[in-house]
Design a protein around this motif. Structure first.
Motif, PDB file in Angstrom:
ATOM      1  N   ILE A  15      -4.845   7.070  -5.069  1.00  0.00           N
ATOM      2  CA  ILE A  15      -5.097   5.665  -4.729  1.00  0.00           C
ATOM      3  C   ILE A  15      -5.925   4.991  -5.814  1.00  0.00           C
ATOM      4  O   ILE A  15      -5.612   3.901  -6.293  1.00  0.00           O
ATOM      5  CB  ILE A  15      -5.800   5.546  -3.355  1.00  0.00           C
ATOM      6  CG1 ILE A  15      -4.872   6.008  -2.230  1.00  0.00           C
ATOM      7  CG2 ILE A  15      -6.293   4.121  -3.108  1.00  0.00           C
ATOM      8  CD1 ILE A  15      -5.556   6.190  -0.882  1.00  0.00           C
ATOM      9  N   TYR A  28      -1.848  -4.275   4.624  1.00  0.00           N
ATOM     10  CA  TYR A  28      -0.836  -3.351   4.096  1.00  0.00           C
ATOM     11  C   TYR A  28       0.226  -4.075   3.280  1.00  0.00           C
ATOM     12  O   TYR A  28       0.811  -3.526   2.359  1.00  0.00           O
ATOM     13  CB  TYR A  28      -0.063  -2.673   5.247  1.00  0.00           C
ATOM     14  CG  TYR A  28      -0.871  -1.799   6.155  1.00  0.00           C
ATOM     15  CD1 TYR A  28      -1.172  -0.487   5.797  1.00  0.00           C
ATOM     16  CD2 TYR A  28      -1.316  -2.272   7.388  1.00  0.00           C
ATOM     17  CE1 TYR A  28      -1.888   0.335   6.654  1.00  0.00           C
ATOM     18  CE2 TYR A  28      -2.040  -1.461   8.246  1.00  0.00           C
ATOM     19  CZ  TYR A  28      -2.328  -0.158   7.888  1.00  0.00           C
ATOM     20  OH  TYR A  28      -3.042   0.642   8.726  1.00  0.00           O
ATOM     21  N   ASN A  65     -10.915  -0.101   0.321  1.00  0.00           N
ATOM     22  CA  ASN A  65     -10.041   0.542   1.277  1.00  0.00           C
ATOM     23  C   ASN A  65      -9.831   2.024   0.952  1.00  0.00           C
ATOM     24  O   ASN A  65      -9.947   2.897   1.824  1.00  0.00           O
ATOM     25  CB  ASN A  65      -8.705  -0.228   1.221  1.00  0.00           C
ATOM     26  CG  ASN A  65      -7.805   0.089   2.369  1.00  0.00           C
ATOM     27  OD1 ASN A  65      -8.239   0.037   3.517  1.00  0.00           O
ATOM     28  ND2 ASN A  65      -6.571   0.433   2.070  1.00  0.00           N
ATOM     29  N   PRO A  94      -8.767  -3.273  -2.533  1.00  0.00           N
ATOM     30  CA  PRO A  94      -7.999  -2.017  -2.614  1.00  0.00           C
ATOM     31  C   PRO A  94      -8.899  -0.815  -2.950  1.00  0.00           C
ATOM     32  O   PRO A  94      -8.684   0.296  -2.453  1.00  0.00           O
ATOM     33  CB  PRO A  94      -6.979  -2.305  -3.728  1.00  0.00           C
ATOM     34  CG  PRO A  94      -6.757  -3.785  -3.644  1.00  0.00           C
ATOM     35  CD  PRO A  94      -8.128  -4.345  -3.322  1.00  0.00           C
ATOM     36  N   LYS A 148       0.814  -1.219   0.000  1.00  0.00           N
ATOM     37  CA  LYS A 148       0.000   0.000   0.000  1.00  0.00           C
ATOM     38  C   LYS A 148       0.845   1.265   0.000  1.00  0.00           C
ATOM     39  O   LYS A 148       0.313   2.368   0.169  1.00  0.00           O
ATOM     40  CB  LYS A 148      -0.940   0.014   1.210  1.00  0.00           C
ATOM     41  CG  LYS A 148      -1.976  -1.090   1.191  1.00  0.00           C
ATOM     42  CD  LYS A 148      -3.330  -0.580   1.592  1.00  0.00           C
ATOM     43  CE  LYS A 148      -4.332  -1.719   1.783  1.00  0.00           C
ATOM     44  NZ  LYS A 148      -4.481  -2.580   0.587  1.00  0.00           N
TER      45      LYS A 148
END
Lengths: 562, 562
Positions: B400, A113, B381, B378, A100
């Motif tokens: 992100i 992570y 998140n 992902p 991440k």
């Protein structure tokens, strides 16, 4: 630390199973930018007091290329699962690198992570046959190796070596010729031969197959081929054939049927015909190898074609006990075909070797589900640029080789097919402009390198020749015309490789020193307690090199002079 | 230009076939470092006068994340083969980037320098079912959705919603309950349901299977299940089941047989038993999911186990016409199993959807030979950190999301399973600390995002709950207790997604503006001539945003207020 240079992505060459218990993890950073790297890792399900339980182990720098350093660690996760990140240190600076992104401290409230190697499943481990690591190959272009049975000569066969070959000349090389000269191979010390295509085909190179189930009559019959394989096996030599499955020859009966019957042919879906009627000029209106109308591309997605070719692949293993398939133009055939190919041939002979012809970066074929190796032309290219062409100096050469080694997993490197030339390139001595000293260094590097080396017929006796057809001259059998000194050099290297495990694929290579002024190079090969030091002077001058370690208390042997 | 930041490696997310004619090529460079990029490319066999014939086409910047810019081009190579490199320009500086490194001028004496996409073979193209792009999923945890047949209640069943669930409580949810409430789903507008496991298992979650060929009696029988599937299909709703193939339940008869007969059990190789006799304490001496002795890991490399599980997979498709399989703990099962799984299920129903549960970066499963999609955590998140938790500001959120989008091919993104929560996470409204405005923004972003969104049962009516078991409360059916305003918000978004092709997976997303002071975000979704502009104010204050283009001569419609 330069964050933009830091790279890791699980699987492929960065995180892979080396064997059924061991994971290898690599990290890339900017060259000379990071002082130390620690792997932060643990089992994803190992928690205590709401905190993920992490371990730390130092990674070692395994090499550098022009822009990057590479870091390495080998890990045996007790439950075959791993989550991991990296702690990088340079001076006062410390950063944590995870899937991440970057952190100051290693987070322990969640494993999400971290990078993930979910589970080490044995069936997914890249596994080439064990014997390959210890094999030195010898490539034979059958039409040009030796004419052992003149009664098989095709019409218009020229006297052996009487002139330089043209794209269409025949000299009558055959299996009987190889059988008669097997002692040459045994004397040299090789223990694998790779034969370019032997199936029925009109050309001298046989890459235009007419019948995949028949030997070309100019080489002999199936009985003679069987004798050849048996003789090789008796002498401890494996035999690899060339599978030309990307395309067939123009005279392959199914293609002829399509030419004759057009859209009504039952073979029309065996190829990629873009339009009927078929035409060959100015360019074929069907897919071919390159733009060669004589080599129609096979439709390997068609289940009938697939079955036919898989039958071919298993037939020659089952009936003749061959040990490997080299796959021509392998990267233009679909991955799905090669997956099924692997399943089919390994079912018949689990330790058969699958070698793809790919000139480029080849990771997508080397993940364990397709090939065991590719022809390592990036190695060839780097070695020739340094030793033969003087295009790069010692440090740049080490960069190129380190980059090649870090482009693949170590278990892939161990069986990579390292050649200095083939029927598709100018001969190595010609690239060296006839300089035998350079050729000797090339052989030294090739034979002491990780992977499985291949010698192109005649290179060992100093044959020359430019790009095809020049590189396909008749093998010289008159010893007075052979460079016996070069032969003995190669022979000695092969013997050293066989004698010392660290010399060949079992040894770990490390560049110790490169000097661009003197153009010399020092590297070690290590296996267990055994370390061989190689000092290569790639210049015209004599130089003095100081050993990179103290000799005190060590037993040193000069392997070359004994 | 920062060479260390420049990255490209063919296949995966950097060079892939988008469809049977089109290649996508991407390049990564340091953020704001390069002004323009041209693709240099051609057919490898296209030569004239000894020079390789190259073309040049500009690449466009397709997005940026924290450290990098990404460049993109779509190419249709006439003969399905491509060699290519990149020409990067910044001010007066110009560099050529190839597989062999950096050059000042593009070499044209050999194609070996260049990156290689050898051949676009149709069978290797990643192809998910067409219908998935237009699907809005709804995840049902059957035990907690609705109790439609009280006669099936397991012993100790609690009155519906009478208390908060514990890890072991039962409330009697069943198929009849889903059937009775199908109108809720139709009204909401979803067109796919994903059911967590329904096969015979002792727990309320059913991830500990006893019999993969039987429905758990608390949910109903096969006939009722068939009625449910048929009803869904009638209403245009697809049905996806949960395949728990990584592990079975402790009471799975083959495991019980091993417990009983030890090494003499004919099922001993169905599992990974490290030592006999089997023990479960302090930790099991056989491989399990996590360290849970109740979930023994299946040996999916064993041909018998493989055949058994593939029979399960095809049985439920063949007999009940289900439309998809969600694969539990998918990344801990071997790749080889999933390759065979794909072949098996697609042979029975070519447009079945295969969704893997993987929480991490998942490229190795999304190359066309294994899954159609993974659960895109992902995405989850990133979205929760921005909208729900205020952990990142607008620009970082865009980084992100751009990173997620560039981690996979576009055809993978189009069918990616985008969730805001599941039975394995706290509910989205709970993560929003009950702030419904935040929840509405989350739904807006999810439903306008590329991929296929999934709504966790009850999230649409404002249900709350923390980590499991909190997130598995009984569905609230009393309309007075449902947040109908939130329901209508989700309903409206689903309708917009169905009405405008640019709204959902067909639209290309582009971040236009991010402002960390106001914390607002502007992005567009474009399909053909249709562009939708999204302006999201993720703050407590009203703000004014200037449209990022002139309205002159354009027809603007406010889609939200109509």
């Amino acid at each position: 630390m330069l964050k933009e240079a830091i790279y890791h992505r699980p699987k492929d060459n960065f995180a892979y199973a080396y064997d059924e218990k061991t994971l290898h993890i690599r990290l890339r950073t900017k060259k000379n930018d990071v002082e130390s790297v620690q792997l932060i890792y643990g089992d994803p399900y190992e928690w205590a007091d709401g905190r993920w339980q992490m371990n730390r182990s130092p990674m070692k720098k395994s090499g550098s290329d022009e822009l990057f350093d590479y870091w390495f660690i080998s890990i045996v996760p007790p439950h075959r699962r791993l989550r991991y990140g990296f702690e990088l240190t340079a001076g006062d600076e410390r950063i944590i690198y995870t899937e991440k992104g970057f952190y100051r401290e290693a987070p322990d409230d969640d494993t999400a992570y971290y990078f993930c190697f979910p589970f080490l499943n044995k069936i997914d481990v890249f596994q080439a046959p064990e014997w390959v690591k210890d094999t030195v190959w010898y490539q034979i272009f059958p039409e040009r190796f030796a004419n052992g049975n003149e009664s098989l000569n095709p019409e218009g066969t020229l006297p052996w070596g009487s002139e330089d070959p043209t794209p269409i000349s025949f000299f009558g090389g055959d299996f009987e010729g190889i059988i008669q000269h097997i002692d040459h191979l045994v004397e040299l010390g090789i223990n694998g031969i790779y034969l370019t295509p032997i199936f029925k085909a009109p050309s001298n190179h046989k890459y235009d197959t007419i019948d995949y189930f028949e030997i070309d009559p100019q080489f002999g019959d199936k009985q003679t081929f069987k004798r050849l394989v048996d003789l090789c096996h008796e002498k401890g030599i494996r035999v690899m054939l060339d599978a030309v499955f990307n395309h067939c020859g123009y005279y392959f009966p199914p293609f002829q049927d399509v030419l004759k019957n057009g859209e009504n042919s039952k073979y029309k879906d065996w190829f990629h015909i873009r339009k009927f009627p078929i035409r060959t000029k100015p360019r074929p209106n069907y897919d071919t190898f390159a733009f060669t109308e004589l080599m129609p591309k096979l439709n390997t997605e068609n289940p009938e074609v697939k079955q036919y070719l898989l039958d071919v692949a298993t037939y020659w293993i089952r009936e003749f006990d061959i040990d490997g398939w080299r796959l021509d133009v392998a990267n233009e055939v679909d991955h799905q075909f090669w997956r099924e190919f692997r399943q089919a041939v390994k079912a018949v002979k689990p330790d058969v070797y699958i070698l793809g012809e790919i000139w480029h970066d080849s990771m997508p074929w080397l993940r364990g589900d397709q090939f065991d190796a590719v022809m390592n032309y990036p190695f060839t290219n780097g070695a020739l640029r340094f030793f033969a062409k003087n295009e790069v100096r010692a440090s740049q050469f080490a960069n190129i080789i380190t980059n090649v080694l870090h482009s693949y997993p170590i278990n892939v490197n161990e069986v990579s097919f390292n050649l200095l030339g083939s029927h598709d390139t100018p001969r190595m001595l010609t690239v060296c402009e006839g300089n035998k000293q350079k050729a000797k260094l090339l052989f030294l590097f090739q034979l002491s390198f990780t992977g499985t080396p291949c010698i192109y017929y005649g290179d060992e006796i100093g044959m020359t020749g430019g790009q095809d057809p020049g590189c396909r001259k008749c093998m010289i059998w008159d010893e007075k015309q052979q460079d016996r000194n070069l032969f003995e050099h190669v022979q000695k290297l092969i013997l050293l490789r066989k004698t010392y495990r660290s010399f060949g694929s079992h040894g770990e290579l490390k560049f110790i020193e490169t000097n661009d002024d003197t153009n010399h190079l020092v590297y070690t090969k290590t296996y267990g307690d055994e370390t061989i030091l190689f000092i290569i002077n790639n210049s015209e001058r004599e130089i003095n090199v100081t050993l990179p370690f103290s000799c005190k208390g060590k037993r040193l042997t000069n392997l070359w002079t004994n």
